[in-house]
Design an enzyme around this catalytic site. Structure first.
Site, PDB file in Angstrom:
ATOM      1  N   ASP A 142       8.397 -31.099   4.073  1.00  0.00           N
ATOM      2  CA  ASP A 142       8.355 -29.696   4.469  1.00  0.00           C
ATOM      3  C   ASP A 142       9.589 -29.363   5.303  1.00  0.00           C
ATOM      4  OD1 ASP A 142       7.659 -30.705   6.985  1.00  0.00           O
ATOM      5  OD2 ASP A 142       6.307 -29.047   7.421  1.00  0.00           O
ATOM      6  N   SER A 175       8.916 -25.000  11.176  1.00  0.00           N
ATOM      7  CA  SER A 175       8.353 -25.898  10.157  1.00  0.00           C
ATOM      8  C   SER A 175       8.428 -25.305   8.755  1.00  0.00           C
ATOM      9  CB  SER A 175       6.910 -26.233  10.548  1.00  0.00           C
ATOM     10  OG  SER A 175       6.392 -27.251   9.726  1.00  0.00           O
ATOM     11  N   ARG A 204     -15.958 -22.007   8.833  1.00  0.00           N
ATOM     12  CA  ARG A 204     -15.364 -22.093  10.182  1.00  0.00           C
ATOM     13  C   ARG A 204     -14.580 -20.810  10.454  1.00  0.00           C
ATOM     14  NH1 ARG A 204      -9.827 -23.552   9.687  1.00  0.00           N
ATOM     15  NH2 ARG A 204      -9.689 -23.920  11.926  1.00  0.00           N
TER      16      ARG A 204
END
Length: 558
Positions: free
Chosen positions: A284, A67, A518
């Protein structure tokens, strides 16, 4: 597993020893690492794909891509029968498979898993896997490793679909398992025919259309730029200029691409002051993310970013408009009020959630990760999900599409050419144009372009739907990230005890304040997100919360 099958795997896997001292794990993006250490992993994922096909009795996809990672990296991921990501139930086995130390351990692991999952592993059942890769130089040899893994399973067949975007492969797997034609030309044909249908249904606004004709697209020097050139050749309706297509000698994802543009908020290579005011977009590396941007006239390096939250909002405005028109047909016998929902993560800017709720949409939060967003969106008749990074899509339930087909038939016989029938046709076209398997920058771009023309909007008007609240993200190094446990889609920290109450006290000090923490999925850090009405306030809030994390959990570093 019979002896022939065992000896085949033992012999074949001996050619692909795992790299010493390397442990890989299967996440949302599959396996990713430096391409030079991936041969063994990709070979074993080939076996995994064959087992998955045997288990489901469906076609499975295997994609070689990393990616938006740098060009020297590569990776491998599985597409499940729905075209979505590999079932999370199989992720632990994927990790064990990749990290088995030797051929004997590998065979034992497969044997145990096959027994547990009751996989028909006797050579009598077929397995079919579609393979794809992006333009990375390492892709060809890794694809060969995948083929060897697949061939190690008796009855498994690999079909090399060539160089593809990741979403194209996911689309093909979904189409094949629905019994539809699923070549690359079928993909382009479906996108282009549904795009033209939407263009033909654009209302005549006279001279009030503000949409600029030209679109300049940054192809990240990857496969998306190549495929967009194919679409451009087949389309007369759009004036597209593709930059960073990979043919000009640029490096994949280096100073280009949606990930770079969204994170750095600067122009990609090849863009500058001469593009001021023109509508620009960026894909992308494997074309599963899309963002738009504007180069402001007074600053040729910084950009005005139009991110995934804004794309979600544009799609929501359009779909809600079509549903409202359909609901005006009170005389029809087959009426239905569709449930439309928007799904975001806690990282979505608070201004976007406020805007969507103001539109009358239900806005649901899901934990970070595309698989969670996709799962939540599937609960609606029409579910739209996006991350700010530009990865997202629209899901239409089978029930709703079946109703919509019937409604269109009814309207064509009673009110052909009516606004209600046009709305039904538009929604049907959107369901075919958008890639419902996974986020797809190419199909997303075509949908954005048609909606802007339908609304008669410029990119400036689209970007002005709402103003993002200033935000800040920090990382805090901790001794043990698992000490942080979250709930409510990661918006509330339930452990360590007392930390959420302390965060609430800090957040209450700032207008429009919002903050959450988180744990990272990959490193011993806790991520802090904060937003407020000014950048100074957002920075202060983020720093205060980072200090709280340090107090509760360990040493501070941001």
């Amino acid at each position: 597993m019979n002896e022939d099958q065992k000896s085949l795997i033992l012999k074949s896997s001996s050619h692909f020893p795992p790299p010493p001292g390397v442990k890989l794990s299967y996440g949302t993006a599959g396996f990713r690492a430096g391409a030079s250490i991936l041969q063994s992993t990709v070979y074993r994922v080939g076996i995994l794909a064959a087992l998955r096909s045997l288990k489901t009795q469906c076609v499975i996809g295997l994609m070689i891509t990393a990616s938006h990672n740098k060009v020297t990296d590569n990776g491998v991921k599985i597409a499940d029968p729905s075209g979505g990501m590999l079932s999370q139930d199989w992720e632990p086995f994927s990790d064990q498979l990749a990290n088995a130390p030797d051929p004997q351990s590998l065979v034992l692991l497969i044997e145990e898993f096959v027994k547990k999952e009751k996989i028909p592993f006797n050579g009598k059942h077929p397995a079919e896997i579609l393979l794809g890769r992006d333009t990375r130089p390492s892709g060809e040899s890794l694809l060969e490793a995948a083929k060897q893994g697949i061939s190690a399973v008796v009855g498994a067949v690999a079909h090399d679909m060539g160089i593809l975007t990741t979403p194209q492969l996911h689309w093909m797997v979904r189409a094949r398992n629905k019994g539809l034609k699923a070549t690359e030309s079928d993909y382009f044909e479906q996108l282009l025919s549904s795009f033209r249908c939407l263009m033909n249904l654009i209302p005549d606004r006279g001279t009030s259309n503000e949409t600029e004709d030209k679109l300049i697209v940054d192809g990240a020097n990857g496969v998306g730029g190549e495929k967009l050139e194919v679409i451009k050749e087949k389309l007369n309706e759009l004036d597209i200029e593709v930059r960073n297509s990979g043919k000009e000698g640029g490096v994949l994802n280096e100073g280009v691409g949606a990930d770079f543009v969204q994170k750095e908020k600067v122009v990609p290579h090849g863009f500058g002051s001469n593009h001021a005011g023109i509508r620009c977009a960026s894909l992308d590396g494997d074309a599963d993310r899309l963002v738009y941007f504007l180069v402001p006239p007074n600053n040729c390096s910084k950009i005005d970013l139009v991110d995934g939250d804004k794309i979600l909002s544009l799609f929501a405005v359009f779909i809600k408009e079509q549903l409202s028109i359909l609901e005006e047909d009170t005389k029809g016998s087959n009426n239905y009020k569709a449930c439309l929902g928007a799904v975001q993560t806690a990282y979505a800017n608070g201004a976007s959630a406020y805007y969507l709720r103001h539109l009358g949409l239900e806005v649901a939060l899901a934990p970070t990760g595309v698989k969670f967003l996709h799962e939540k969106a599937a609960q609606y008749d029409i579910g739209i999900y996006f991350e700010a990074n530009g990865h997202g899509t629209i899901l239409f339930s089978e029930h709703f599409l079946s109703w919509l087909e019937d409604k269109n038939q009814e309207l064509s016989s009673t009110h052909e050419g009516s606004e209600q029938q046009k709305a039904a046709l538009r929604l049907l076209a959107v369901s075919k144009l958008i890639n419902q398997a996974v986020g797809d920058a190419l199909s997303g771009l075509l949908l954005v372009e048609t909606i802007l023309r339908h609304m008669g909007w410029s990119i400036h008007q689209w970007n002005a739907l709402y103003q993002d609240l200033p935000s800040r993200q920090l990382k805090v190094k901790v001794g043990d990230r698992t000490a942080v446990v979250t709930a409510n889609a990661e918006t509330v920290a339930v452990k360590p005890p007392g930390i959420q109450e302390a965060i609430n006290v800090e957040t209450a000090k700032y207008p429009n304040g919002r903050s959450f923490i988180r744990p990272s999925g990959t490193e011993d850090v806790v991520r802090v997100y904060a937003e407020a009405s000014t950048q100074e306030a957002a920075d202060k809030l983020a720093n205060s919360v980072a200090e709280l994390v340090d107090q509760f959990l360990g040493f501070r570093s941001s």
